[in-house]
Motif scaffolding. Structure first.
Motif, PDB file in Angstrom:
ATOM      1  N   LEU A  88       7.020  34.269 -11.071  1.00  0.00           N
ATOM      2  CA  LEU A  88       7.352  32.844 -11.061  1.00  0.00           C
ATOM      3  C   LEU A  88       7.373  32.375  -9.611  1.00  0.00           C
ATOM      4  O   LEU A  88       7.827  33.094  -8.716  1.00  0.00           O
ATOM      5  CB  LEU A  88       8.714  32.602 -11.713  1.00  0.00           C
ATOM      6  N   VAL A  89       6.874  31.181  -9.383  1.00  0.00           N
ATOM      7  CA  VAL A  89       6.720  30.636  -8.030  1.00  0.00           C
ATOM      8  C   VAL A  89       7.829  29.632  -7.757  1.00  0.00           C
ATOM      9  O   VAL A  89       8.075  28.730  -8.554  1.00  0.00           O
ATOM     10  CB  VAL A  89       5.338  29.971  -7.872  1.00  0.00           C
ATOM     11  N   SER A  90       8.510  29.782  -6.610  1.00  0.00           N
ATOM     12  CA  SER A  90       9.685  28.944  -6.319  1.00  0.00           C
ATOM     13  C   SER A  90       9.475  27.957  -5.183  1.00  0.00           C
ATOM     14  O   SER A  90      10.272  27.034  -5.013  1.00  0.00           O
ATOM     15  CB  SER A  90      10.888  29.832  -5.990  1.00  0.00           C
ATOM     16  N   SER A  91       8.408  28.132  -4.385  1.00  0.00           N
ATOM     17  CA  SER A  91       8.193  27.231  -3.244  1.00  0.00           C
ATOM     18  C   SER A  91       6.731  27.279  -2.832  1.00  0.00           C
ATOM     19  O   SER A  91       5.990  28.174  -3.238  1.00  0.00           O
ATOM     20  CB  SER A  91       9.077  27.638  -2.056  1.00  0.00           C
ATOM     21  N   LEU A 315      23.999  20.053 -12.223  1.00  0.00           N
ATOM     22  CA  LEU A 315      24.001  20.496 -10.823  1.00  0.00           C
ATOM     23  C   LEU A 315      22.610  20.988 -10.439  1.00  0.00           C
ATOM     24  O   LEU A 315      22.111  21.977 -10.990  1.00  0.00           O
ATOM     25  CB  LEU A 315      25.026  21.621 -10.629  1.00  0.00           C
ATOM     26  N   LEU A 316      21.986  20.308  -9.493  1.00  0.00           N
ATOM     27  CA  LEU A 316      20.629  20.642  -9.065  1.00  0.00           C
ATOM     28  C   LEU A 316      20.614  20.882  -7.561  1.00  0.00           C
ATOM     29  O   LEU A 316      21.017  20.024  -6.773  1.00  0.00           O
ATOM     30  CB  LEU A 316      19.666  19.512  -9.444  1.00  0.00           C
ATOM     31  N   ASN A 317      20.154  22.064  -7.186  1.00  0.00           N
ATOM     32  CA  ASN A 317      20.120  22.456  -5.782  1.00  0.00           C
ATOM     33  C   ASN A 317      18.776  22.112  -5.138  1.00  0.00           C
ATOM     34  O   ASN A 317      17.823  21.733  -5.818  1.00  0.00           O
ATOM     35  CB  ASN A 317      20.361  23.967  -5.655  1.00  0.00           C
ATOM     36  N   HIS A 318      18.695  22.294  -3.836  1.00  0.00           N
ATOM     37  CA  HIS A 318      17.424  22.054  -3.137  1.00  0.00           C
ATOM     38  C   HIS A 318      16.346  23.020  -3.618  1.00  0.00           C
ATOM     39  O   HIS A 318      15.160  22.678  -3.613  1.00  0.00           O
ATOM     40  CB  HIS A 318      17.621  22.167  -1.622  1.00  0.00           C
ATOM     41  N   SER A 319      16.748  24.218  -4.055  1.00  0.00           N
ATOM     42  CA  SER A 319      15.760  25.161  -4.577  1.00  0.00           C
ATOM     43  C   SER A 319      15.107  24.612  -5.839  1.00  0.00           C
ATOM     44  O   SER A 319      13.918  24.839  -6.084  1.00  0.00           O
ATOM     45  CB  SER A 319      16.431  26.506  -4.892  1.00  0.00           C
ATOM     46  N   HIS A 320      15.862  23.866  -6.647  1.00  0.00           N
ATOM     47  CA  HIS A 320      15.321  23.334  -7.898  1.00  0.00           C
ATOM     48  C   HIS A 320      14.265  22.253  -7.637  1.00  0.00           C
ATOM     49  O   HIS A 320      13.199  22.262  -8.252  1.00  0.00           O
ATOM     50  CB  HIS A 320      16.451  22.759  -8.759  1.00  0.00           C
ATOM     51  N   ILE A 321      14.547  21.334  -6.726  1.00  0.00           N
ATOM     52  CA  ILE A 321      13.559  20.289  -6.455  1.00  0.00           C
ATOM     53  C   ILE A 321      12.369  20.856  -5.692  1.00  0.00           C
ATOM     54  O   ILE A 321      11.228  20.447  -5.919  1.00  0.00           O
ATOM     55  CB  ILE A 321      14.165  19.071  -5.718  1.00  0.00           C
ATOM     56  N   ALA A 323      11.077  23.816  -6.111  1.00  0.00           N
ATOM     57  CA  ALA A 323      10.241  24.452  -7.128  1.00  0.00           C
ATOM     58  C   ALA A 323       9.501  23.401  -7.951  1.00  0.00           C
ATOM     59  O   ALA A 323       8.314  23.566  -8.275  1.00  0.00           O
ATOM     60  CB  ALA A 323      11.098  25.332  -8.045  1.00  0.00           C
ATOM     61  N   GLY A 324      10.189  22.294  -8.281  1.00  0.00           N
ATOM     62  CA  GLY A 324       9.552  21.225  -9.046  1.00  0.00           C
ATOM     63  C   GLY A 324       8.396  20.592  -8.295  1.00  0.00           C
ATOM     64  O   GLY A 324       7.318  20.340  -8.859  1.00  0.00           O
ATOM     65  N   ILE A 325       8.608  20.320  -7.010  1.00  0.00           N
ATOM     66  CA  ILE A 325       7.536  19.734  -6.189  1.00  0.00           C
ATOM     67  C   ILE A 325       6.374  20.712  -6.062  1.00  0.00           C
ATOM     68  O   ILE A 325       5.201  20.319  -6.110  1.00  0.00           O
ATOM     69  CB  ILE A 325       8.080  19.330  -4.796  1.00  0.00           C
ATOM     70  N   THR A 326       6.678  21.990  -5.926  1.00  0.00           N
ATOM     71  CA  THR A 326       5.634  23.017  -5.841  1.00  0.00           C
ATOM     72  C   THR A 326       4.777  23.017  -7.103  1.00  0.00           C
ATOM     73  O   THR A 326       3.543  23.093  -7.036  1.00  0.00           O
ATOM     74  CB  THR A 326       6.263  24.407  -5.612  1.00  0.00           C
ATOM     75  N   GLY A 522       0.197  23.518 -20.607  1.00  0.00           N
ATOM     76  CA  GLY A 522       0.675  24.872 -20.352  1.00  0.00           C
ATOM     77  C   GLY A 522       1.865  24.886 -19.420  1.00  0.00           C
ATOM     78  O   GLY A 522       2.221  23.883 -18.806  1.00  0.00           O
ATOM     79  N   MET A 523       2.509  26.047 -19.298  1.00  0.00           N
ATOM     80  CA  MET A 523       3.719  26.169 -18.485  1.00  0.00           C
ATOM     81  C   MET A 523       3.413  26.017 -17.001  1.00  0.00           C
ATOM     82  O   MET A 523       2.325  26.331 -16.531  1.00  0.00           O
ATOM     83  CB  MET A 523       4.373  27.534 -18.716  1.00  0.00           C
ATOM     84  N   ALA A 524       4.430  25.547 -16.284  1.00  0.00           N
ATOM     85  CA  ALA A 524       4.362  25.493 -14.828  1.00  0.00           C
ATOM     86  C   ALA A 524       4.359  26.911 -14.270  1.00  0.00           C
ATOM     87  O   ALA A 524       4.846  27.851 -14.912  1.00  0.00           O
ATOM     88  CB  ALA A 524       5.566  24.731 -14.278  1.00  0.00           C
ATOM     89  N   ILE A 525       3.847  27.056 -13.043  1.00  0.00           N
ATOM     90  CA  ILE A 525       3.903  28.365 -12.384  1.00  0.00           C
ATOM     91  C   ILE A 525       5.346  28.732 -12.023  1.00  0.00           C
ATOM     92  O   ILE A 525       5.614  29.879 -11.673  1.00  0.00           O
ATOM     93  CB  ILE A 525       3.030  28.399 -11.111  1.00  0.00           C
ATOM     94  N   SER A 526       6.262  27.778 -12.148  1.00  0.00           N
ATOM     95  CA  SER A 526       7.658  27.990 -11.769  1.00  0.00           C
ATOM     96  C   SER A 526       8.577  28.278 -12.958  1.00  0.00           C
ATOM     97  O   SER A 526       9.780  28.471 -12.762  1.00  0.00           O
ATOM     98  CB  SER A 526       8.173  26.739 -11.038  1.00  0.00           C
TER      99      SER A 526
END
Length: 751
Positions: A88-91, A315-321, A323-326, A522-526
């Motif tokens: 899974l890709v996070s960034s 609760l959404l952290n900077h890691s969550h956004i 990953a979403g932008i990625t 299909g699913m996101a890479i994240s």
């Protein structure tokens, strides 16, 4: 087999370096140092990932089951994007792990590009400019840092704390505007979390959010100032109100004097009203050093107005956004002729909703200019689209169907000649056939030379979609007929996504020009997905690939704010988020949402009914239905419904079937339908004839109609248009009883 610990996540840069499918891209990037700005820029410019692999093969298998993951009884296999089946890709890159990193990298790349823009008043005339006025990326960065510094100074001075203490939450309350984004960026620069109050939520919900977060500062538009002053006695923690609009010295002295209902909050801190510009000046003069966020830093608390109970804070952290932008960067395609140029997007959907937050995050990480409506009114959308001419645009199905109705009505008008109508119909029929039989862009000469010049370019210009490369829709079901018609009329791709607040918006999205459209892709890479069997609803995830959608990965939220009990209900110890949505995964690995968990009841004959599944099918099959609440009674053998009708779409069709209604319009038609059994019978027949996939007992037998029968203000729907069933049934109790007393409008055997 499935990873879920963050240590096992990788960056998109690492994916390209390790996955053999992307070997040509890896070789192309090898000329740069892997940690250099040049490498990161080239990686971003090489997106989407689908252009760096065999696209036809990808279309056939967009998500794939992970080997060995299908052995868990009661669950489907775990599915991941076929672009990244092993991780899974996070960034995007190890250096871009927060939204703050992504925005500042965009500023470095495109300091002078247009960033945030709006139409401005012309001096003294009362009119607005006929063009958008933008501030550049570096100007917005400077303003946001000054604002952040000013907020830190003002809040901490009142609390008698050091200026670098950031243990508080900033609240935002306004419609979409550039100051909203500047405030969001200001919070990021100082690792301060924020939360947004919904424009549509009542005073009670706003009070609840402000008090539960103990927010000391609220940034508002001028139109909200007096509502906040009225609420101040019930807000013990609020000390600073920052107005996004400029205020005169007289207005400020009144607001800080006789109009202020209390001079201090319960902590003894002085309450004051300031303007955004004042706070920016304070910040520029004091210049508190920035405090860059970490991936684990809380970015926002996004309150969802659920169908029951008080709002839950996600609760959404900077890691969550990040990953979403990625994910969005990995899948959105900029046409070759537009690459390297200034592009634009319209910020239309509410920024208080997570869908627009994700889109804005992507836009501001990509050097794209973000424009705003000149006032908070959807009626001015087309006017402003014609001026901005965005290159991409995100919207909800309701707007798509209004566009569809506008185009159809324009082609049916009395002033349109029979020849023009025939030509238009012929072109649209040919385009529709082409999109249904072949995927991909239509590069035929007749399309470019004839269809565009005669019809398509005129339709695009009439909606302000002249430059649009693709549209994105989400948040509700959309009719396949609407998708096909709009693709044909605009000759553009439409992408339909699925996600939730808890997943930082989209976790899958359809390809724009597939011939078999209608899925969420299909699913996101994240994100990875599995389905859970629901025996009581007859969904078997192992056998039929149907069940509750469960999701895991770097986009999945950290929990609900101050609500561990609700968190435990939906978030398992090993990271699986139970969405409450029932999904189906097809042979290509694409997800479709077909139902909701637990929303079911029995009819008198003992048949189980899943109302949300039925509502979604009617919405996706009948473009003229804008709202629907399906109701059943365990003592009755059939279903009834409350419908919202989009008369712009429906009137012409209805009057063809019922000529007696030709001289009536709007509310008069609604009244006639509700008063006349035979008229309603015709509507029910029309609805049911356009439907596939429902058994006879699942179809609606009687209806109450309105233009907008379900309203947020009445608490019958949420701001994201989910039906609050108990409240809707209570409001329409007498009407529903009357429908049952009247009986079925159609014979059951003819359903």
């Amino acid at each position: 087999m499935s990873v879920h610990e963050s240590d096992n996540y990788i960056s998109l840069a690492e994916l390209v370096e390790t996955n053999l499918s992307f070997r040509p891209l890896k070789e192309e990037l090898s000329q740069y140092d892997a940690n250099s700005p040049e490498y990161i820029s080239a990686l971003i410019d090489a997106m989407p990932l689908t252009e760096n692999t065999n696209y036809r093969s990808f279309l056939k298998k967009q998500s794939v089951p992970i080997p060995g993951s299908e052995l868990n009884p009661g669950y489907s296999a775990v599915y991941r994007s076929s672009l990244s089946p092993d991780h899974l890709v996070s960034s995007m890159h190890p250096q871009l792990t927060t939204f703050f990193d992504l925005f500042n990298f965009a500023v470095k790349r495109f300091p002078d590009r247009d960033c945030l823009g709006q139409r401005v008043p012309l001096d003294g005339s009362g009119k607005l400019s006929d063009h958008y006025v933008f501030e550049s990326y570096q100007e917005i960065q400077k303003r946001s840092r000054n604002l952040g510094s000013g907020i830190m100074t003002v809040v901490n001075l009142k609390r008698q704390r050091k200026f670098d203490v950031n243990d508080f939450i900033v609240s935002l309350w306004s419609s979409n505007r550039k100051e909203w984004i500047i405030a969001d960026l200001a919070c990021q620069a100082y690792s301060v979390a924020n939360t947004a109050l919904y424009e549509t939520l009542g005073v009670g919900s706003s009070q609840y959010i402000l008090n539960s977060t103990e927010s000391p500062v609220l940034i508002v538009s001028k139109v909200k100032i007096y509502a906040i002053l009225d609420l101040l006695p019930q807000l013990p923690h609020l000390s600073t109100v920052i107005c996004m609009d400029d205020l005169s010295s007289d207005e400020l002295s009144q607001l800080n004097g006789p109009l202020l209902p209390r001079s201090t909050n319960e902590a003894g801190e002085r309450i004051s009203v300031l303007t955004l510009r004042q706070v920016e000046e304070i910040g520029a003069n004091n210049d508190v050093p920035i405090i860059p966020p970490k991936p684990s830093t809380l970015y926002t608390i996004s309150f969802t107005s659920g169908t029951t109970g008080t709002p839950k804070g996600v609760l959404l952290n900077h890691s969550h956004i990040a990953a979403g932008i990625t994910f969005v960067m990995s899948i959105f395609r900029v046409p070759p002729q537009k690459r390297g140029k200034q592009l634009y997007d319209m910020c239309f959907l509410p920024l208080a909703h997570i869908f627009e937050r994700m889109i804005a995050g992507y836009v501001l990480s990509s050097g794209v200019g973000l424009g705003f409506l000149h006032k908070a009114d959807p009626a001015v959308l087309v006017e402003d689209l014609k001026i901005l001419k965005p290159d991409s645009f995100s919207l909800v199905p309701r707007v798509l169907t209004k566009f569809e109705a506008g185009i159809k009505n324009g082609l049916r008008g009395d002033s349109v000649s029979a020849l023009t109508k025939n030509v238009a119909t012929n072109i649209l029929d040919q385009k529709r056939t082409r999109f249904q039989t072949r995927g991909g862009p239509d590069r035929s000469i007749i399309n470019q030379v004839v269809f565009h010049r005669v019809l398509i370019d005129k339709i695009r210009d009439s909606l302000g979609l002249t430059n649009v490369s693709f549209l994105v829709t989400g948040s509700a079901p959309v009719s396949n007929d609407t998708l096909l018609f709009m693709k044909s009329a605009l000759d553009t791709g439409i992408r339909q996504g699925y996600g939730s607040t808890e997943t930082f918006a989209g976790i899958c999205i359809s390809e724009p020009l597939e011939k078999d459209s209608g899925t969420c892709g299909g699913m996101a890479i994240s994100t990875e997905c599995r389905l859970r069997s629901i025996p009581e609803m007859k969904y078997d995830a192992e056998r039929d690939q149907k069940g509750e959608v469960q999701l895991r990965g770097p986009q999945i939220f950290a929990g609900y704010y101050k609500n561990p009990e609700e968190t435990r209900k939906v978030l398992s110890k090993d990271g699986w988020f139970s969405t409450g949505d029932v999904g189906y995964i097809d042979a290509k690995g694409r997800l479709s949402i077909i139902d909701r968990v637990k929303n079911f009841f029995k009819l008198a004959q003992g048949e189980y009914i899943a109302p949300e599944k039925i509502e979604n099918l009617y919405l996706s099959s009948c473009p003229y239905i804008s709202q629907i609440f399906v109701h059943g009674d365990s003592f009755k053998p059939f279903l009834v419904a409350v419908l919202g009708l989009d008369l712009e779409t429906f009137e012409p069709v209805l009057k063809q079937r019922l000529p007696a209604l030709k001289r009536f319009h709007g509310q008069d038609i609604i009244k006639l339908l509700n008063d006349n059994r035979e008229y309603r019978k015709e509507v029910v027949k029309m609805m049911n004839s356009e439907l596939t996939g429902l058994q006879g007992f699942e179809k609606i037998n009687n209806i109450l109609v309105g233009l907008e029968p379900l309203k947020v203000a009445d608490d019958t729907i949420t701001p994201t248009f989910k039906v609050k069933r108990v409240n809707a049934a209570k409001k329409y109790h007498q009407d529903l009883n009357r429908l049952y007393e009247e009986g079925s409008l159609i014979k059951v055997e003819k359903l």
